[in-house]
Design an enzyme around this catalytic site. Structure first.
Site, PDB file in Angstrom:
ATOM      1  CB  VAL A   1      66.478  17.785  29.448  1.00 58.87           C
ATOM      2  CG1 VAL A   1      66.122  17.139  28.150  1.00 58.87           C
ATOM      3  CG2 VAL A   1      66.371  19.300  29.334  1.00 58.87           C
ATOM      4  CB  CYS A   2      63.274  16.847  29.150  1.00 56.73           C
ATOM      5  SG  CYS A   2      61.848  17.190  28.154  1.00 56.73           S
ATOM      6  CB  THR A   3      60.896  11.331  29.498  1.00 55.35           C
ATOM      7  OG1 THR A   3      62.129  10.757  29.926  1.00 55.35           O
ATOM      8  CG2 THR A   3      60.133  10.309  28.686  1.00 55.35           C
TER       9      THR A   3
END
Length: 244
Positions: free
Chosen positions: A146-148
């Site tokens: 995770v997680c832009t």
């Protein structure tokens, strides 16, 4: 189509620190470990310098993902820290969503690990399928990625102007980063370097924050620019540094 240049406004922006965790840091391979750490701290420091509302979030931090670096926590001792235990996309967490909405800001500056999301490697399932804690182990590995991108896309959908600090984000390899950044750009996310984010926030060296606040920042987190400024300062003062 008429282009409208939307600039980052320090009075409209909130800073998000997404899963910059000490364990997830080990996954980043599109930048050197030294650069990754430097850029994580620089991203957090922007919130402090420009007095931006700052929200932090972690994913399964009691497992292998680990906590946020103590340097980040010390910069923002009073900032909300939302500890997620399952949501891959932080926007799916009601506490995180409420914290962002409570700021009243319309622009989001964000960075995170990883830039994209992809499923855990098949070897994980092979090594955990006979363990009683296999579901937990697999879950942790998924959320470790995770997680832009997922969060950025959700924020755009919710009506925010999103500025992704590409230097402050990292993932498994350069191709994955390029694909994730292309997906965000296609959705209207502004993908910028840390230097670009800092300069758009500042706008004018004569303002506040301006030269006295930003030169120490660049000297610490972008030393090639900091040393250039030192050399220019020394030349302009006849070879005697002014302490800029």
């Amino acid at each position: 189509m008429t282009f409208k240049y939307e600039r980052i406004d320090k009075d409209k922006a909130v800073l998000l620190i997404v899963d910059h965790q000490e364990g997830l840091y080990q996954l980043v391979r599109d930048s050197s470990p030294t650069d990754v750490k430097n850029n994580i701290l620089a991203h957090a420091a922007l919130g402090k310098i420009f007095n931006l509302p700052t929200i932090m979030t972690t994913s399964a931090e009691t497992g292998a993902n680990g906590p946020l670096p103590k340097e980040v926590l010390e910069m923002h001792p009073n900032a909300p820290l939302v500890k997620r235990h399952g949501e891959v996309n932080a926007w799916d967490n009601p506490d995180f969503r409420a914290a962002v909405e409570a700021t009243g800001r319309t622009q989001v500056i964000m960075a995170g690990i990883t830039t994209d999301v992809r499923p855990p490697p098949p070897t994980l399932y092979r090594t955990t399928r006979n363990r009683t804690d296999a579901p937990r182990a697999c879950s942790t590995a998924v959320h470790a990625q995770v997680c832009t991108t997922f969060l950025a896309l959700s924020l755009v959908e919710a009506g925010y102007a999103v500025f992704a600090n590409s230097d402050g984000s990292g993932t498994f390899d350069a191709k994955t980063a390029q694909d994730a950044n292309a997906r965000m750009r296609a959705a209207g996310v502004h993908v910028l370097s840390m230097f670009a984010v800092a300069c758009e926030l500042m706008r004018d060296w004569r303002g506040t924050p301006g030269t006295p606040q930003m030169m120490p920042f660049f000297d610490t987190y972008l030393p090639e620019y900091g040393f250039l400024a030192r050399a220019h300062d020394a030349a302009m003062s006849g070879g005697t540094p002014s302490g800029l």
